[in-house]
Every structure is written in C-alpha cells, then in structure tokens.
Design an enzyme around this catalytic site. Structure first.
Site, PDB file in Angstrom:
ATOM      1  CB  SER A 104     -23.911  30.213 -52.395  1.00 44.56           C
ATOM      2  OG  SER A 104     -22.855  29.132 -52.445  1.00 44.56           O
ATOM      3  CE  LYS A 151     -15.763  30.870 -64.265  1.00 44.26           C
ATOM      4  NZ  LYS A 151     -16.795  30.541 -62.874  1.00 44.26           N
ATOM      5  CD  GLU A 159     -11.538  37.794 -52.872  1.00 37.96           C
ATOM      6  OE1 GLU A 159     -10.659  38.732 -53.290  1.00 37.96           O
ATOM      7  OE2 GLU A 159     -13.194  37.639 -53.230  1.00 37.96           O
ATOM      8  CB  CYS A 169     -21.223  29.012 -69.003  1.00 37.54           C
ATOM      9  SG  CYS A 169     -21.254  29.283 -66.743  1.00 37.54           S
ATOM     10  CB  CYS A 224     -20.286  29.193 -60.178  1.00 36.42           C
ATOM     11  SG  CYS A 224     -22.522  28.558 -60.573  1.00 36.42           S
ATOM     12  CD  GLU A 280     -23.963  29.038 -48.455  1.00 38.47           C
ATOM     13  OE1 GLU A 280     -23.131  28.482 -49.586  1.00 38.47           O
ATOM     14  OE2 GLU A 280     -23.998  29.735 -48.264  1.00 38.47           O
ATOM     15  CD  GLU A 309     -14.536  33.031 -59.744  1.00 36.27           C
ATOM     16  OE1 GLU A 309     -14.929  32.445 -61.108  1.00 36.27           O
ATOM     17  OE2 GLU A 309     -15.561  32.278 -59.036  1.00 36.27           O
ATOM     18  CD  GLU A 357     -23.970  27.122 -54.869  1.00 34.97           C
ATOM     19  OE1 GLU A 357     -23.484  26.828 -55.584  1.00 34.97           O
ATOM     20  OE2 GLU A 357     -25.206  27.850 -55.140  1.00 34.97           O
TER      21      GLU A 357
END
Ligand SMILES: Cc1cc2nc3c(=O)[nH]c(=O)nc-3n(C[C@H](O)[C@H](O)[C@H](O)COP(=O)(O)O)c2cc1C
Ligand code: SF4
Ligand code: SF4
Ligand code: SF4
Ligand code: FES
Lengths: 397, 638
Positions: B354, B393, B401, B565, B334, B311, B396, B308
């Site tokens: 990102s 999560k 994908e 989190c 994230c 990037e 996710e 990241e």
C-alpha cells in the site's frame, strides 16, 4: 606400497572382502552377537562399546540410516588412522559395509581429514575396485536387497570436527560445533537420521572380528580392554611409529619396545589425555587405566614440562569451537595461569582457583573437547609440581 | 514445543525435539523422575528445565529463551543427573527415562559460579554506567550467586569498537556473552540472518556479513535481537538527549504522538504486571516532562484505514471492472521492518505494498502542515517525536522521502523503553499519574486505530470499515461486538474468507467520485491473511511467488515483529509469548471500552477530510502528504 607390519590382531592376515562375504551369509543379530562377544570398544578415544552403539542404531526406526567413518584424526600425536587408510583400506571399507549391513544403512560416508587430501584419489580408486567386485553397490555379494555405497568427504581442518556431532554438523555444511546430547547420533545423526559414527580403527577391528570371531578377538588384551590397539608413538625415542600392541601393555614395556631412554613423562591420549610421570610407568594402557585413542608422546629429561603444557593449552585455546562458556574462556584462563607461572607472577591460591575451574570445565563443557582440555593442565601441575614450582625456591607468593 | 523442522538454525543450536505424546495417559506418556529427591512425573520429552519449572524449582538460564530454539551454550543451567559423568544442560536435555536430578549440588553450584565468573572476566564495562543496569540477566545472576569479586579478573579495555551506524540498533560487542540469542532471533524468528558467530575459540564473535556496519547489511531494524539480548550488547539508538535538548529549548514547540503498544506495555517498566494500558496517565506524564502537545497516533491509524481501505477498493475496482493489471494482493505498509524486509527480499513486489504511509509518518506530515497552520506555529520550530514500540520507526523517520511537509516529518522515533527512562529521569512514577486526555485538534481516536498494536489489528480495523462501506450493514451484525475474531490470535499465519453477499449499501460520500456503486462486487468473497514475524511473512511471500492460495488474497497484513507492534523491538524487556498475550489483552480491552471503534466514525478524521484533505482519500493532498513510495533494495550488499 604395503609395509609388512607386525601384529596379531589388526595387522593379522586379511583379504579384501573377507568380512563382507561372511557377513552377507549371517543375520544382523549374529553380527551383533559377535560384536558383543568381542567386547570391542570404540577406538576413537571415548571407548564406547561398538555392539551397543550398533544395536541402538539398528533398533532405531527410520527410512534412512548412515554409517560414518571418522577419519578426521586430529588428536595431536595420532597418525595410526593414516597408516590404516594408506595401507589397509580394505579393513576400513569392509568394516563399513558390515556396519551398513548390520544397522540397515545404504550409505556410508568417510569424513577424511583435510590434510589427508593426498589420499583421496587412491581411496576413491579403491572404492571403484570394490564396486567392480560387488563389495559395494547393489545386491552386494549376491545378497538380494543389500545395497550400500561409500562416499568420501573432506574435512577442513578444525580439531573439533573430529567430535562426532560436530563432524555431523560439518557434513551438513554448518559450522563445526558440537550438538546437544541427548538425543544421540544413534537416533538423530546425519540429516537427523540414525547414524553410527566410528573411528577408522574400529571398522578395521570389526572386519577381523567378523572373519575370525568375537571370542578370538576377546582373547587378546585385558578383560575390560579386549583386542589389540594401534599406538602412534612419537617424541623422544629411537623408533617412533605405529605399533600394534595388546591392551594391558604397560608404559614401561612400550618404552622398551620403542627404544625410549631417560624418559621423564609420557603423554597418553594426546593433548586431551593425561601426562604420566616416571613413578607411574607401570600403569597399563587400557580403558580401565591409562586410556588413549592411540596417541603416545614421550618426553625425556631434557624437556621443560611447563613449555609442554603451554603448548597443549595454546592448542585448546585455538581449537575450541567457542560456543560454550567453560571451554571458550576457561582455556584462556588456564593458559594465562601457565604464563603467570612462567613469569613467576602467581599465587598458589589463584592456581587453586584455576584447578577448580579445570574440574568444572571437565563436567560443564558441552563436548569432549572442553571436557578433556584441562586434563593436561591438571595432571602436569599435579605430577610435576616439583619441577615446575621448585625453581630455585623463589617461585610462588 | 513446536516442530523445529522449519528452523534454519544449525542443529548444534537446537535441542533435538523429542515429540511429546498428545495423550500423556498412554503407556510411557509420563516419565517418573526425581528432582532433588522429590518424586514427580512429567510428560515424555519434557526438558529438565521445563520439569523444574513445573515443579517450582528455579534453574538459572542465559542462552535459553522461550521464543527460541535451544542452544545449550552458556552452561549456566547445568544440573547433575545421576549416573552421568558430566553435568547436563537442563535447557537442552529432554527427559525420556526415569532419571534422578540434582539442581543445586556443590558441583552444580560451583560450575554455575564459574560460568558467571568467566563471563564477567570478559564482559567489558561497569554496571553503574550501563543502561541495562538492573535489567541485565548477567548482572542478576551475579547478584543471585553472590559474586563479590572478579575471580578470574575483569577486562579493562573494550575489545571491539561500538557499531552505531544503524538508525535503529547499536551493537557493543565488548558486552556480548555469546549466548547467540540474537543469532537465533534473526535467523529463526525473522529469517533475515544478519547475525552469525564467526571465528573459533576465544576469537569467536557475533558478526555481520564481512563484519560490515549494520547500516550496510540487510538488517530490517526490527530490533527483535535487542529484545532477546540478555545484556547491553544490543540496544536501540537512543535520541532522548536530543529530545531533552529540544524540550529545554524555549524556541522549540515539542509535540509527541503515542502509539497504542507502548501505552499497553510501559507499565512493565514501572514494576507493574504486564497487561495494563496507561494511556491517560502517560498523557499527564508527558506534559509534566515538558512536551507541549500530546497526540494519539491512533488518529492517523484511523486515517490509514481510510486511505489504505480506499486504495484497496480502487485496486479491486480497477482489476474487476476495468480489467487493468494492478498489483494484488495489497500488502499493509505500516510496519517499517516488514517494508524493508520486502524491499530486500522481494523487491519485485513493492507495487503490492500500500502506498499509504504508516500512522507515525502520516501524523508527522500532518503536524508540520495542518497542525502548524492551525496553531500558528512555524513548522521550522516544531520538534515532532513519536513514541513507538519499534526500533525500525527510527529508521523509517530518517528515510529521505519522509519530508512531505517540507521538513523532516518526524524528528525522532522514541521507544517505549527510552520513554520510560525519560519519565523516571524526570522523577515521575507513571502509574500514579492522574489521567488526562489527548490534545486537540486531533483528540481521541477510535478503537480501530488502537488495535493496530496487535497482530491482526490492522486487518480487523480495515474489515470494520470496508465491510460497513460496502454492505451498508453494521459490522456488529456479522461479528459480535465488532470483534473480528478470526483475524485475532497469535497463530503465525491466519487466513480468512469473508463473503460479501449480494446486498450492498450506498457508496459513501468520500468514495463517490471513484465508483458509482458496489454491484461489481456481487458474489465476491474477500480473502485476507495476516502474518507476524518476518519468518511467517516469508512463508506467505514464497507461497505467493509459487502461485499458491495466498496469491489469491486481496489484502494481507504483515507485521515484522512476532505478536505485531506489541512485541516490537522497542518494547520492555523481557518478552515472552505470555507477556505478549497480556499486552494484546490490554489493547483489546481498551478497544472494547471505547465508544467509537471504527475508523470512519472518528469525528476528527471526518473533520480532517472536510477541512484539510479536501479532495478525499487518495486524493491529491492526501497523496502528497499521506502516501509514499518504496525502494527496490535487493538482497545483495554493495
Ligand atoms: C575434540 C574431539 C576430537 C575428536 N577427534 C576424533 C578423531 O579425530 N577421530 C576419531 O575417530 N574420533 C574422534 N573423537 C571421538 C568421536 O567423538 C567419537 O567418539 C568417535 O568417532 C566414535 O567412534 P568409536 O566409537 O569408534 O571410537 C573426538 C572427540 C572429541 C571430543
Ligand atoms: S567444549 Fe569447547 S569445543 Fe566443545 S562445544 Fe564447548 S566450546 Fe565448543
Ligand atoms: S534488527 Fe532484526 S534484522 Fe536487524 S539484526 Fe536484529 S533481528 Fe536481525
Ligand atoms: S549480542 Fe546479546 S544476544 Fe547476541 S550473543 Fe551477544 S549477548 Fe547474546
Ligand atoms: S541456558 Fe541452558 S545452556 Fe544456556
């Protein structure tokens, strides 16, 4: 379209604008003084002293304040506000202008019961005429800086929206649910601004008090319940309708006037009121005894009290806004209790639990709906226990 | 109490806030009251509930929650106030004049018992077959008030069908007590507004838009509603049965990665005070349960920082030197709750996210490629579990994908709560476990990956690395003990400017093929921001849309959950600001105790680039395995 209605106070002579013209010549303090003299209490049911409410709103510091007219008239058996709206709009609107002047509001809102939509056009027209006569608008009646106007908003049919804080929520576009209090609308009302919410009839009384004086008003009625009251009388009688009677009139007197015969019970105060048996017909109508926002429902000997009670409870189960526990579930339990009695499948010990529950609902519910919904249950089971339980002597286990 | 003016919740669900005086020594600043005949004085505007708490008197609550505005609907907290005809909800009653309060009079006790009895009469299910058994606020109250029978009966049939459409949140409305905490959470804290009460009276229920399944509405899966539900009406979609089955299947190689936040909070599930990390005890427990390998998610958190960070540097280089139009500020990616929030509400900004995957998903891709090969195991037989503080999560890892390894990269997302239950089921008392290390080949990670768990952590980790990359100086020179304090804390939105100065170091090897030197950054001030809770994220996004100061930022960290989190939707219940603070302290303490505290100094990460991700950060291999793309979902429901 105006009927000639009889009455010494509310239906006494009055010309549009009388109160407004008078009020712009006196000070706010003078208005509050007259109101205090009159000992006027709110006509919406709760009976809160109007002078106190307006004093609080006028003392609240804010850039904006509101006058709200509660024309939701949802209490079963009440239709006196309808008569005022149809036949005496000048009393209501002038009263609102007086309120605006007194508390320092620029805006008045009428919260009109959805079912009264048919009046909307004529009321709007009426407001238009008032604007033409400078009874609304800017520098009203030449009083520089006194600007006030009224808009009408339609309710959409929930009984709880007559409760003042739920009404405000509804005006703000939210679900009609009562707010937490304190603080009260006098400080944090519509849009969080100081607001006075008053019943249609309260404003009408104010118009008379301003023109004729507080002490004139206080001459009528009793010490604690001054003036006269409009009663919506329905049920088993010859002449149902709206009556102006002084507070302190006994139930017996009222029954006489409306031509009621063989009366067994009188429900005073609508579904949320109390049911009075024959033995208590000498009770006086008034805040200190049998209080009512105006609803009087008469039942004669042919009526089944349990059915009547069931009707009321079905109403509350349906109309509870559902936010607080005692009212949302409590009303269902009370209704179930009635069904148990109907089916002859109950125990007295369980009914006693339900009575205790009813008392809890009266003190622990969030708003007046839940607080008053057990009234009918408690008063009918108490006052008509012979009829309800002595059904061949075989009820109850 | 903070100002409620920003909340969207209808006023009916709020106590009107009476502003407390800043200086309580002014006249009227304190109000003298009596509670149960004891004279005390409290700041003007304190609620009765707060006043009771301050004076050691406990008052039961259900609809009240410290994180939320006041509802005043359950009525369990009622007390007697002298002179008032009705009982008053203590949670909603601000004290402004000298009142006398009774918190346990006969009328009060009877009313509370009635409220409990009424709620129980409608609350479907039996406690012994309920996953909240022992942790349910309704059950606790029933116990406290000595409920030994159902005074007003008890439902025997569920009233509503369970909605288990969502990967993350299961709704069992037959257990709902209509406290509306979930509603206020979703509207106020998260500004998502998926849940609302519909209908009236006894028909009232918490519903989604048109009563659609949760999967089909714009729920971001944050699970914050679960954390604040007092009963079992809301819970996470629990995969532990499938995980047990995998563990019991000898043909399966079951690996688990543990994120830092569960490690800092799981102690709470074992009766410990909040604020103790049990990282190494957990390693032992997981092996005893039967997991074949235990890995540290922080490894890929470190990797995330490198990817990241690279990037970000590339975006800046393109914008400043090549004058290309690139999406800036870059947003962190994230937090899957935040990602879905953006996909729904600000789809036009998905290029700002990102492309780096979250640490969980990076690890998933590495486990079924790099690790499988190294260990000589057919990825087909690897079952990859991730212990996360998060319910999103779960969603996710089910995104279509997320299969760059050729398999489903992460098979199951497991929450802290669910893992604690598995550990208990295995008869293990976690706090007593001996400590053990993470398994190779990934081993232990840096403190940078660790602090991802707290709001501001990703930003701090990124600053530690990017600052050293660019200036060539040690971060410790700029921030004592490498603690980037300005990005820490619980302020909803933080904004920090970091002047990069004039002197730069050499370009590190892994970046050399992208940029020749740092001179183009001369005079640049790095502007970063941090937001947690999507209500705060929304404020920043609206500011960016309006071209405000956040649109000038280079990098912004967004976390869907309040606190980051460590306050995730899979964390132990209850959650309060105090508990979240303790968890943060545990995380920062663990970071401080570590030798390696910068992502780029993690030797295992360095080795990964040497051995496997050979064309470097943001290279082809990394792009295939460690980066992803997003979906413009929009806010309208089909
Ligand atoms: C459930 C409920 C319904 C009510 N409905 C009405 C109504 O229809 N009209 C009304 O004037 N007041 C109604 N009230 C009383 C109002 O809350 C409020 O007390 C009144 O508008 C105040 O005006 P007043 O002071 O002039 O009486 C209702 C109260 C409750 C609890
Ligand atoms: S008492 Fe009934 S109507 Fe009033 S807030 Fe409670 S549930 Fe709603
Ligand atoms: S998971 Fe988050 S977005 Fe979904 S309903 Fe719950 S609070 Fe709202
Ligand atoms: S789902 Fe849970 S949090 Fe939401 S109203 Fe029901 S009991 Fe309360
Ligand atoms: S906790 Fe106060 S009313 Fe629910």
């Amino acid at each position: 379209m105006k009927n000639k209605r009889e009455g010494k106070v509310i239906f006494s002579p009055y010309e549009r604008g009388d109160a407004v013209k008078k009020v712009v010549a006196i000070s706010r303090e003078d208005v509050l003084f007259e109101l205090r003299e009159s000992i006027l209490k709110g006509r919406g049911g709760a009976g809160f002293p109007t002078a106190t409410k307006w004093t609080l709103v006028s003392a609240a510091i804010s850039d904006e304040k509101f006058v709200v007219c509660n024309a939701d008239e949802g209490e079963p058996g009440t239709f006196k506000d309808r008569i005022l709206l149809l036949e005496y709009p000048e009393l209501i609107f002038d009263g609102m202008v007086v309120a605006g002047y007194t508390i320092g509001a620029k805006k008045g809102i009428v919260y009109l019961r959805g079912e009264y939509e048919y009046m909307l056009k004529s009321l709007e027209d009426y407001l238009g005429e008032m604007r033409k006569d400078n009874l609304l608008g800017e520098n009203i009646c030449g009083k520089i800086g006194f600007n006030f106007d009224i808009t009408i908003r339609l309710g959409s049919g929930a009984y709880v929206c007559g409760e003042e804080t739920a009404l405000i929520e509804s005006l703000e576009g939210n679900r009609g649910e009562a707010r937490n209090r304190p603080p009260y609308p006098v400080n944090t009302g519509y849009l969080g601004k100081p607001t006075t919410v008053n019943n249609v009839e309260t404003f009408a009384a104010v118009s008379h008090i301003i023109t004729k004086g507080g002490s004139w008003f206080a001459k009528f009625g009793t010490d604690k319940s001054t003036g006269a009251k409009l009663f919506s009388v329905s049920g088993d009688c010859e002449k149902p309708g709206v009556y102006e009677l002084p507070w302190g009139t006994t139930i017996n007197e009222l029954l006489e006037i409306v031509g009621a015969k063989n009366t067994k019970a009188v429900q005073v105060g609508g579904a949320s009121g109390i049911c009075i048996p024959k033995s208590q017909f000498n009770r006086k109508l008034g805040y200190e005894d049998a209080a009512t926002g105006g609803s009087i429902i008469i039942f004669n000997e042919s009526r089944n009290m349990l059915h009547i009670l069931k009707n009321f409870m079905e109403f509350f189960v349906e109309e509870s806004c559902g936010q607080c526990t005692p009212c949302r579930i409590g009303n269902v339990k009370l209704l179930e209790g009635i069904e148990m009695i109907e089916n002859n499948n109950y125990t007295f010990s369980y009914l006693n639990h339900l009575k205790e529950l009813g008392k809890t609902m009266q003190v622990a519910s969030k708003c007046g709906l839940g607080q008053s919904s057990p009234n009918a249950f408690l008063s009918i089971l108490e006052n008509f226990k012979d009829e309800i339980f002595n059904n061949g002597g075989n009820n109850g286990k | 109490m903070e100002s409620r003016s920003n909340f969207r919740t209808p006023v009916s669900q709020q106590a009107h806030v009476i502003e407390k005086p800043k200086d309580t020594s002014t006249i009227g600043g304190m109000v003298a009251i009596e509670i149960n005949e004891k004279k005390v004085s409290v700041p003007f505007g304190t609620t009765i509930l707060e006043a009771c708490k301050m004076n050691g008197i406990s008052v039961p609550t259900l609809c009240h929650h410290e994180d939320l505005c006041v509802a005043g609907v359950c009525r369990i907290c009622v007390v007697e106030v002298e002179g008032m005809k009705t009982l008053q909800a203590s949670c909603a009653f601000p004290i402004t004049n000298p009142i006398k309060i009774k918190t346990s009079s006969p009328m009060v006790r009877k009313a509370r018992r009635h409220v409990i009895d009424l709620l129980l009469s409608e609350h479907y299910g039996e406690c012994y077959s309920c996953f909240r058994n022992g942790k349910c606020e309704l059950q606790n109250l029933a116990k406290e008030y000595g409920v030994d029978n159902y005074t007003f009966g008890h439902v025997t049939k569920p009233r509503y069908e369970i909605d288990n459409s969502s990967y993350s949140v299961i709704r069992d409305m037959s257990k709902c007590i209509l406290c509306k905490r979930c509603v206020r959470t979703c509207i106020d804290l998260q500004e998502v507004g998926v849940l609302e009460a519909v209908n009236r009276g006894h028909e009232t229920k918490i519903s989604t838009f048109l009563d659609k399944p949760l999967l089909d509405v714009i729920c971001i899966n944050c699970g914050q509603c679960i954390n604040r539900c007092p009963t079992a009406a809301l819970r996470a979609n629990d995969p532990s049965d499938e995980i047990w089955a995998a563990i019991d299947d000898p043909t399966k190689h079951v690996v688990i990665q543990t994120a830092p936040s569960p490690r800092a909070a799981i102690c709470e599930e074992f009766g410990m005070e909040p604020g103790h990390s049990l990282t190494k005890e957990l390693n032992t427990a997981l092996r005893r349960i039967g997991f074949d390998k235990v890995f540290d998610t922080n490894t890929t958190a470190d990797l995330t920082i490198i990817e990241e960070g690279t990037e970000l540097i590339l975006r800046l280089y393109k914008a400043i030197v090549k004058k290309e139009s690139v999406a800036l500020p870059q947003f962190t990616s994230c937090s899957p709750g935040w990602v879905k929030f953006l996909e729904h509400y600000y789809p036009e900004y998905i290029d700002n996210l990102s492309s780096a995957k979250s640490p969980q998903q990076m690890f998933g891709a590495l486990i079924k490629t790099f690790y499988a090969k190294k260990a000589g195991i057919d990825p087909e037989n690897i079952v990859s579990v991730a212990v996360m503080p998060c319910s999103a999560k779960k969603f996710e890892c089910n995104r279509p994908e997320m299969n760059s390894s050729g398999y489903k990269d992460v098979d199951y997302g497991l929450t802290t709560r669910e893992l604690a239950r598995m550990i208990k089921e295995a008869g293990i008392n976690l706090p007593e476990m001996p400590k053990s290390d993470f398994d190779s080949p990934f081993g232990e990670a840096s403190g940078a990956g660790l602090i991802f768990g707290a709001t501001g952590g990703v930003m701090e980790a990124a600053i530690r690395t990017v600052y050293e990359f660019i200036t060539g100086n040690k971060i410790e020179d700029a921030f004592e003990k490498a603690e980037v304090k300005p990005v820490r804390g619980f302020e909803g939105i933080r904004y920090v400017e970091l002047p990069l100065g004039e002197k730069f170091g050499p370009v590190p090897d892994i970046l050399k093929h992208f940029i020749p030197n740092w001179d183009w950054l001369k005079g640049v001030t790095l502007k970063v921001a941090v937001a947690h809770g999507t209500a705060n994220a929304k404020k920043i996004m609206d500011d960016i849309k309006a071209g405000g100061k956040f649109s000038e930022c280079h990098f912004i960290e967004f976390m869907a959950c309040p606190g980051g989190c460590l306050g995730g939707g899979g964390q132990p219940i209850p959650t309060t600001p105090e508990i979240r603070k303790k968890r943060a302290e545990a995380i920062y303490a663990e970071d401080e105790s570590l030798e390696i505290r910068k992502a780029h100094e993690n030797p295992n990460v360095v080795k990964l680039y040497e051995e496997f991700l050979t064309d470097g950060p943001c290279g082809h291999i990394s792009h295939k395995l460690l980066h992803t793309h997003y979906t413009k979902r929009g806010r309208y429901i089909a």
